[in-house]
Scaffold this active site. Structure first.
Site, mmCIF file in Angstrom:
data_model
loop_
_atom_site.group_PDB
_atom_site.id
_atom_site.type_symbol
_atom_site.label_atom_id
_atom_site.label_comp_id
_atom_site.label_asym_id
_atom_site.label_seq_id
_atom_site.Cartn_x
_atom_site.Cartn_y
_atom_site.Cartn_z
ATOM 1 N N ASN A 89 11.788 5.644 8.371
ATOM 2 C CA ASN A 89 12.402 4.707 9.303
ATOM 3 C C ASN A 89 11.565 3.429 9.347
ATOM 4 O O ASN A 89 10.357 3.496 9.534
ATOM 5 C CB ASN A 89 12.480 5.320 10.701
ATOM 6 C CG ASN A 89 13.524 6.388 10.829
ATOM 7 O OD1 ASN A 89 14.639 6.212 10.402
ATOM 8 N ND2 ASN A 89 13.151 7.524 11.447
ATOM 9 N N LYS A 111 0.864 -1.183 0.000
ATOM 10 C CA LYS A 111 0.000 0.000 0.000
ATOM 11 C C LYS A 111 0.898 1.230 0.000
ATOM 12 O O LYS A 111 1.741 1.385 0.887
ATOM 13 C CB LYS A 111 -0.901 -0.018 1.242
ATOM 14 C CG LYS A 111 -2.108 0.883 1.147
ATOM 15 C CD LYS A 111 -3.113 0.413 0.088
ATOM 16 C CE LYS A 111 -4.367 1.263 0.072
ATOM 17 N NZ LYS A 111 -5.199 1.051 1.291
ATOM 18 N N HIS A 112 0.739 2.063 -0.994
ATOM 19 C CA HIS A 112 1.547 3.283 -1.108
ATOM 20 C C HIS A 112 3.044 2.966 -1.068
ATOM 21 O O HIS A 112 3.817 3.580 -0.333
ATOM 22 C CB HIS A 112 1.170 4.303 -0.042
ATOM 23 C CG HIS A 112 -0.267 4.733 -0.097
ATOM 24 N ND1 HIS A 112 -0.825 5.320 -1.205
ATOM 25 C CD2 HIS A 112 -1.267 4.618 0.803
ATOM 26 C CE1 HIS A 112 -2.108 5.570 -0.981
ATOM 27 N NE2 HIS A 112 -2.398 5.150 0.235
ATOM 28 N N HIS A 131 14.129 5.499 1.040
ATOM 29 C CA HIS A 131 13.387 6.751 1.137
ATOM 30 C C HIS A 131 12.323 6.841 0.052
ATOM 31 O O HIS A 131 12.395 6.150 -0.945
ATOM 32 C CB HIS A 131 14.346 7.938 1.006
ATOM 33 C CG HIS A 131 15.162 8.146 2.253
ATOM 34 N ND1 HIS A 131 16.366 7.509 2.461
ATOM 35 C CD2 HIS A 131 14.934 8.888 3.349
ATOM 36 C CE1 HIS A 131 16.858 7.873 3.636
ATOM 37 N NE2 HIS A 131 16.010 8.700 4.202
#
Length: 516
Positions: free
Chosen positions: A417, A276-277, A516
């Site tokens: 993180n 998801k995303h 990231h």
């Protein structure tokens, strides 16, 4: 009478196009194989050797590299000196070049092609003629794409000023095409060239070809398309078996899903990731695809709504029965059984995608920033334990070691993180994308508690070191019994002491897994 020089590797549409040029009064010049095809079709053609007064030599390596050809292309029609020189030398103008290049890219894409065979497919004369014609596009038609033949014929019948505008567009297309062609050659030769001290060349060519237009980008007010990277497979090799068109966001999530299960691409044990995303909300391994999905779904069934699901092994009918009641945007796997396809294709909008996840051990990753790109080697999803060390007093049990190995693979695709709690080959809670590592730890615990999962005896993986002991304290409070993390903090001693206080086994991997 205008003259056109035709020399093509891809002969699709050639005969029809040449026939129409002849009907419009054009004289046709050609080379070897192309000339033979035209003659066989009954179309009059003049061999280029008759124009140059020089035979083709070296098995056709040299045939159009001659002043009479390039003067005919580059002569400025409105320049008296150029016209005088052409007359003195007995040269004539060439008003159109129809060339597509030796199939270098197609050749190197074939398995087992030797380096010598690849080099032989580097076209020299073709790009030279195209560039000459494109430079002088005010007077010369530079045609590189067979799909443009019908457009060219229409433009020849249109007013002259229409053709002048169009030729500029064709010229731009030529330079884009030859640039991409040269980039493919450079990429093939690159392993034999010197590299900079950090392993990256001083300049990088990014060669992209459009695969498809997309309805919109991340949001409806953004236009978007999917381009494939020259020489790479990846998402361009997706085979869509069912469902509606893929969107921009779908493709982002499919890529993340394939990354997540690629760590198990060489294993027989099925793995499943629910994305998801672009980050996993559940990831697990099992004895079957169905078990892997069932375990992955337990992590966060709420977030799994509208997700992308990836498998490292084919989807079975049993797995399809579990998937069918769920709202899933797409499923990507190496294959689908007949029973799975029968069940899943009943859902009209569900996208079924066939592609085998694999570890990508070559090439670079690019991240667009304002004014340029950040370039890095791809994340290595092969996790070598040679650098692992035991940091704590307590050693992990055998079952904890198994879960630590699973969790270290599973945390790699999670956005930083990243914290992942696992037990029994399944994620129990995932904390991703938080500004502090302790917040990610708390979020992972909260997700597990929301799903009603017991964390007692579970293990925790962190993609980077714990900067403070608070993350370890939070893990211990939740019942975590072992932690795997890179280590390397200046407060490692404090973090290890916290683990020892709580009786937690801690393993350092010596490798960070930021995403990231």
């Amino acid at each position: 009478m205008p003259r056109a020089l035709l020399s093509v590797s891809d002969k699709s549409g050639l005969v029809a196009f040449a026939s129409e040029l002849q009907r419009r009064g054009w004289t046709l010049l050609s080379t070897g194989g192309t000339a033979g095809v035209l003659r066989d079709a009954g179309i009059p053609v003049t061999e280029i050797s008759q124009v140059t007064g020089h035979p083709e030599v070296m098995d056709g390596r040299v045939k159009t590299l001659h002043p009479s050809v390039h003067a005919g292309l580059l002569a400025r029609r409105d320049n008296p000196e150029d016209r005088a020189q052409m007359e003195t030398l007995g040269y004539e103008n060439i008003d159109m070049v129809v060339v597509n290049l030796y199939p270098f890219r197609e050749t190197i894409a074939k398995a087992g092609v030797s380096f010598a065979d690849a080099v032989e497919q580097i076209d020299i004369g073709g790009p030279a003629m195209l560039r000459s014609a494109a430079k002088n596009h005010e007077s010369v038609w530079p045609i590189v794409d067979p799909s443009d033949y019908p457009t060219v014929l229409k433009l020849l019948d249109a007013p002259a000023e229409t053709g002048e505008t169009a030729r500029r567009g064709f010229a731009a297309k030529v330079f884009a095409h030859t640039s991409a062609y040269d980039s493919a050659i450079a990429g093939c030769l690159e392993p034999a060239t010197a590299e900079s001290s950090i392993g990256l060349d001083d300049s990088i060519q990014i060669n992209l070809q459009k695969v498809q237009d997309l309805r919109y980008g991340e949001n409806p007010d953004q236009t978007a398309a999917f381009y494939k990277e020259e020489g790479q497979g990846g998402l361009a090799a997706l085979e869509q078996l069912h469902g509606k068109e893929l969107s921009f966001n779908n493709l982002l999530d499919v890529d993340a899903a394939l990354l997540a299960v690629s760590a198990w691409s060489g294993d027989e044990q099925p793995a499943c990731a629910i994305i998801k995303h672009t980050t996993p909300c559940g990831i697990a391994v099992g004895e079957s695809a169905a078990e892997a999905y069932r375990k992955a779904l337990l992590t966060d069934p709420t977030s799994a709504f509208g997700s992308i699901v990836a498998f490292s092994t084919p989807v079975t009918e049993t797995a399809a029965m579990l998937l069918r009641p769920q709202f899933v945007e797409a499923i990507v796997a190496p294959g689908f059984s007949e029973g799975a396809l029968r069940l899943l294709t009943e859902k009209r909008n569900l996208r079924l995608l066939k592609l085998r996840p694999q570890q990508l051990d070559s090439g670079m990753d690019f991240k667009r920033v304002r004014g340029g790109f950040l370039v890095q080697t791809r994340l290595d999803m092969d996790f070598d334990e040679a650098t692992w060390t035991l940091a704590s007093q307590r050693k992990p049990t055998d079952s904890e070691w198994t879960d630590l190995r699973f969790a270290w693979r599973a945390v790699a695709p999670v956005k930083s993180n990243a914290i992942l709690i696992a037990r029994g080959g399944a994620s129990l809670g995932i904390g991703a994308g938080q500004m502090s590592r302790v917040d990610s730890s708390r979020l992972a615990v909260l997700k597990a508690q929301d799903a009603g999962l017991d964390l007692e005896g579970a293990i925790l993986a962190s993609d980077a070191f714990f900067p403070f002991r608070d993350g370890v304290d939070a893990a211990a409070e939740a019942g975590i019994r072992a932690i795997i993390q890179p280590g390397g903090s200046k407060r490692d001693a404090e973090v290890i002491a916290a683990a020892d206080e709580h009786g937690i086994a801690m393993v350092f991997t010596g490798r960070r897994l930021f995403r990231h």
